[in-house]
Design a protein around this motif. Structure first.
Motif, short mmCIF file in Angstrom:
data_model
loop_
_atom_site.label_atom_id
_atom_site.label_comp_id
_atom_site.label_asym_id
_atom_site.label_seq_id
_atom_site.Cartn_x
_atom_site.Cartn_y
_atom_site.Cartn_z
N ILE A 1 47.91 130.44 -54.71
CA ILE A 1 47.73 129.44 -55.76
C ILE A 1 46.25 129.15 -55.98
CG2 ILE A 1 48.26 127.07 -56.47
CD1 ILE A 1 50.64 128.97 -56.47
N GLY A 2 45.48 129.13 -54.92
CA GLY A 2 44.05 128.85 -55.05
C GLY A 2 43.22 129.76 -54.16
N VAL A 3 41.99 130.04 -54.61
CA VAL A 3 41.06 130.87 -53.85
C VAL A 3 39.81 130.04 -53.56
CG1 VAL A 3 41.95 133.04 -54.77
CG2 VAL A 3 40.12 131.86 -55.98
N ALA A 4 38.83 130.66 -52.91
CA ALA A 4 37.63 129.93 -52.48
C ALA A 4 36.99 129.15 -53.63
CB ALA A 4 36.62 130.91 -51.89
N GLY A 5 36.74 127.87 -53.40
CA GLY A 5 36.09 127.02 -54.38
C GLY A 5 37.03 126.24 -55.26
N ASP A 6 38.29 126.64 -55.32
CA ASP A 6 39.26 125.99 -56.20
C ASP A 6 39.63 124.59 -55.71
OD1 ASP A 6 39.34 128.15 -57.87
OD2 ASP A 6 41.29 128.90 -57.17
N THR A 7 39.96 123.74 -56.67
CA THR A 7 40.54 122.42 -56.40
C THR A 7 41.92 122.37 -57.04
OG1 THR A 7 38.38 121.34 -56.34
CG2 THR A 7 40.28 119.94 -56.72
N ILE A 8 42.91 121.95 -56.28
CA ILE A 8 44.30 121.94 -56.74
C ILE A 8 44.83 120.51 -56.71
CG2 ILE A 8 46.62 122.86 -56.37
CD1 ILE A 8 45.29 125.15 -54.79
N GLU A 9 45.47 120.11 -57.80
CA GLU A 9 46.04 118.77 -57.89
C GLU A 9 47.52 118.86 -58.25
OE1 GLU A 9 43.51 115.84 -60.12
OE2 GLU A 9 42.39 117.66 -60.63
N CYS A 10 48.27 117.91 -57.76
CA CYS A 10 49.69 117.78 -58.09
C CYS A 10 49.93 116.34 -58.55
CB CYS A 10 50.54 118.10 -56.89
SG CYS A 10 52.31 117.94 -57.16
N CYS A 11 50.42 116.21 -59.70
CA CYS A 11 50.67 117.18 -60.75
C CYS A 11 50.41 116.47 -62.08
CB CYS A 11 52.10 117.70 -60.72
SG CYS A 11 52.44 118.89 -59.38
N ASP A 12 50.51 117.15 -63.22
CA ASP A 12 50.35 116.46 -64.50
C ASP A 12 51.66 115.79 -64.90
OD1 ASP A 12 51.99 118.46 -65.44
OD2 ASP A 12 50.57 119.25 -66.91
N ASP A 13 51.68 115.18 -66.10
CA ASP A 13 52.87 114.43 -66.50
C ASP A 13 54.08 115.31 -66.77
OD1 ASP A 13 51.95 115.61 -68.79
OD2 ASP A 13 51.71 113.76 -69.94
N LYS A 14 53.90 116.64 -66.80
CA LYS A 14 55.01 117.57 -66.94
C LYS A 14 55.40 118.20 -65.60
CE LYS A 14 53.97 118.83 -71.74
NZ LYS A 14 53.67 119.94 -72.68
N GLY A 15 54.78 117.74 -64.54
CA GLY A 15 55.10 118.26 -63.22
C GLY A 15 54.43 119.58 -62.89
#
Length: 269
Positions: free
Chosen positions: A143-157
Motif C-alpha cells: 500500500i505504501g513505500v518509503a516516504g509515503d503517508t497513509i491515512e484512513c479514511c475519506d468520507d467514502k471509506g
C-alpha cells in the motif's frame, strides 16, 4: 629403366595408398565405437542436471507458494497456488504500490504452525527446489513505500496515500468494516501512519477486516507495550511479486498491478 627399377617403383607407388586407406578405415571405425554410459548412469546425470536447474530457477527467477488464509480474498483464496517472479526486484529495485508480494515473516506475524513449513519429507525436498511452498511467508498487497503517508479514511471509506484517495473496490473486500482500512484489533477507520522509513513498505491484505497486516501492527492510542515501527516491513524480506494464479486451473489468471495506484503522487509533491 631396368626391370629392378620398375619393380621398385611399382611397389612404392602401391604401398602408399594402401597404408592411407588402412588408417582411414581405422579412424572411421574408432569414431563409431564411442562408448555410451549405461542407462542408469544417464538417468542419474539427467536428474542431477534437472535438480540444479530447479534450484537456480527457484533462487533467481520463479518460486511456488500457496495462499494460507482468507486475508487476500476475493482475488486469492485459501489454498490457491501462486507463482512469484523475482526479476522485478533485482538490484536496487524495490516493490511498488499495488504489487502483491510474498515476504518472510518480519517476526511474530505468523503463528508457529504456519512458520514451520512442510513436515512430509517429500514435500520438504520439493520445497527446497521451489516446487512446493515453504513456511514462514506471508502474502499481502503493498500500500505504501518509503516516504509515503497513509491515512484512513475519506468520507467514502477510501484510503488516502500522500493526500490522494485511492479506489480499491475492484479488488478489496471490506467485510465487516465500513472502510478500506480498518485495523483488525479495534476496527478503527480513523488512523494515520508515515512517513514510511527508507527501505520499508506498508502492506495490507485485500480482505481488510480479516487480515493481520501492517495496520494490525500499528500501536493503538495510549498503548504502553507496543513498539512503534513494527508495522513497516523491511523491503529486503520481500521474496518476489505474485504474477500468476496457477491453481485451480479454472481460476488461472495473470496478476497485474491495479491502475488506481498510478495516480498516487510522490511523497515530495
Amino acid at each position: 629403366m631396368t626391370s629392378d627399377d620398375r619393380g621398385s617403383s611399382s611397389i612404392s607407388t602401391d604401398e602408399g595408398p594402401r597404408s592411407s586407406r588402412s588408417e582411414d578405415v581405422k579412424g572411421r571405425s574408432g569414431r563409431t565405437k564411442r562408448k555410451q554410459l549405461p542407462l542408469w548412469q544417464e538417468t542419474i546425470l539427467l536428474l542431477g542436471v534437472a535438480l540444479i536447474l530447479a534450484i537456480v530457477i527457484k533462487t533467481f527467477f520463479v518460486q511456488a507458494f500457496y495462499i494460507p488464509s482468507e486475508s487476500m480474498e476475493p482475488g486469492l483464496i485459501l489454498n490457491d497456488r501462486i507463482l512469484i517472479q523475482k526479476i522485478s526486484y533485482w538490484g536496487d529495485d524495490e516493490p511498488e504500490r499495488g504489487d502483491v508480494v510474498v515476504f518472510k515473516d518480519p517476526g511474530g506475524w505468523l503463528p508457529p504452525s504456519e512458520s514451520a513449513g512442510p513436515t512430509n519429507p517429500i514435500a520438504q525436498v520439493m520445497a527446497k527446489i521451489g516446487l512446493y511452498p515453504t513456511g514462514g511467508h506471508l502474502v499481502k498487497r503493498v500500500i505504501g513505500v518509503a516516504g509515503d503517508t497513509i491515512e484512513c479514511c475519506d468520507d467514502k471509506g477510501r484510503l488516502i496515500i500522500n493526500g490522494k484517495p485511492i479506489g480499491e473496490a475492484a479488488f478489496v473486500r471490506r467485510g465487516d468494516g465500513k472502510c478500506d482500512g480498518p485495523m483488525p484489533n479495534n476496527g478503527s477507520c480513523d488512523w494515520r501512519t508515515g512517513p514510511i522509513p527508507e527501505g520499508h513498505i506498508f502492506v495490507m491484505g485485500d480482505n481488510r477486516s480479516r487480515s493481520a497486516d501492517s495496520s494490525a501492527k500499528m500501536c493503538p492510542d495510549n498503548a504502553t507495550e507496543c513498539v512503534p515501527g513494527d508495522e513497516f516491513v523491511p523491503a529486503d524480506l520481500v521474496v518476489g511479486k505474485v504474477f500468476v494464479l496457477l491453481w485451480p486451473a479454472d481460476r488461472f489468471r495473470w496478476n497485474t498491478r491495479p491502475a488506481t495506484f498510478e495516480d498516487v503522487p510522490d511523497p515530495s509533491s
